[in-house]
Scaffold this active site. Structure first.
Site, PDB file in Angstrom:
ATOM      1  CB  SER A  86      55.441  24.994  35.496  1.00  0.00           C
ATOM      2  OG  SER A  86      56.625  25.735  36.674  1.00  0.00           O
ATOM      3  CB  THR A  87      54.118  22.009  32.296  1.00  0.00           C
ATOM      4  OG1 THR A  87      55.233  21.448  32.417  1.00  0.00           O
ATOM      5  CG2 THR A  87      54.286  23.860  31.763  1.00  0.00           C
TER       6      THR A  87
END
Length: 251
Positions: A75-76
């Site tokens: 996600s990041t």
């Protein structure tokens, strides 16, 4: 010469001819005195016993199985996809695509690239189900689209493989759960709207012509001195709003 002697000589000549070996010269030179027996004729070989010639080094056997393409997502940028990549490579994926994007995003370029490279017979492999779909409905729709194109799907953590009968069964259960979830959402939404209407509340944006503004618009229109455009400009609303409320009053 007596007749018996002649008969005995004839029998001996026949025996000598019978046991005589045929010999041929090794070369075409008649002066040579070296002879060798004639080569024996090869025995016929049936077609069943004839072996196929082995393939040379320039040929490869093509397997009926398709390729395994892996998809890993984090996600990041602070997260690392090494765990997913290692698991996908151990599963036999010849290529792994890595993407950094939130699961809630609808546009994921790397995922679109993977789906575009899949061909009938290939299998898409992910580490977990949530790496592919942002919701159960989206996951079911994606896997259904793959199945329509002849592409399989595997999830390593959940041990789901749609190329096997057991994996297809589990996927059908997921599809049924997604359909059940969608029906529940629709039912709750309809019940909420019905309860709001029963209490006099209606959905949508509140009307811009209410109370004093609506009364002024009606009086200006009934006077016949103002056009709809002038009324809308004076009250700071659109002409569509004036027409909508005045048409309702005329009815």
């Amino acid at each position: 010469m007596p007749t018996n002697t002649l008969c005995m000589l004839g029998v001996r000549l026949l025996e000598q001819r019978k046991h005589r070996r045929r010999i041929v010269p090794i070369c075409n030179n008649p002066s040579t005195h070296y002879f060798s027996p004639l080569p024996r004729r090869p025995e016929p070989v049936s077609e069943i016993n004839v072996a196929q010639p082995p393939l040379s080094d320039g040929y490869e056997t093509v397997s009926d199985m398709g390729h395994l393409l892996g998809y890993a997502r984090v996600s990041t940028t602070d997260q690392q996809a090494d765990l997913q990549v290692d698991a996908l490579e151990r599963a036999g994926c010849y290529r792994v695509f890595t993407e950094t994007a939130s699961g809630a995003r609808t546009d994921r370029p790397t995922l679109d690239q993977v789906l575009d490279q899949l061909r009938p017979g290939d299998t898409l492999v992910v580490w977990k189900l949530d790496r592919l779909g942002r919701s159960l409905r989206h996951l079911v729709d994606t896997i259904t689209g793959l199945a329509e194109c002849g592409v399989g799907f595997r999830s390593l953590q959940e041990a789901i493989d749609t190329t096997t009968p057991g994996g297809k069964l589990v996927f059908h259960v997921f599809a049924a759960l997604a359909e059940f979830e969608r029906d529940l959402i629709r039912e709750r939404t309809s019940a909420g709207l019905a309860a709001a209407r029963a209490r006099g509340r209606h959905g949508g944006r509140p009307s811009v012509l209410r109370g004093h503004k609506l009364q002024v618009a009606r009086e200006m229109y009934r006077s016949g001195q103002y056009t709809v455009a002038a009324i809308a400009e004076a009250l700071g609303v659109s002409r569509a709003s004036i027409y909508r409320h005045l048409t309702g009053d005329s009815r």
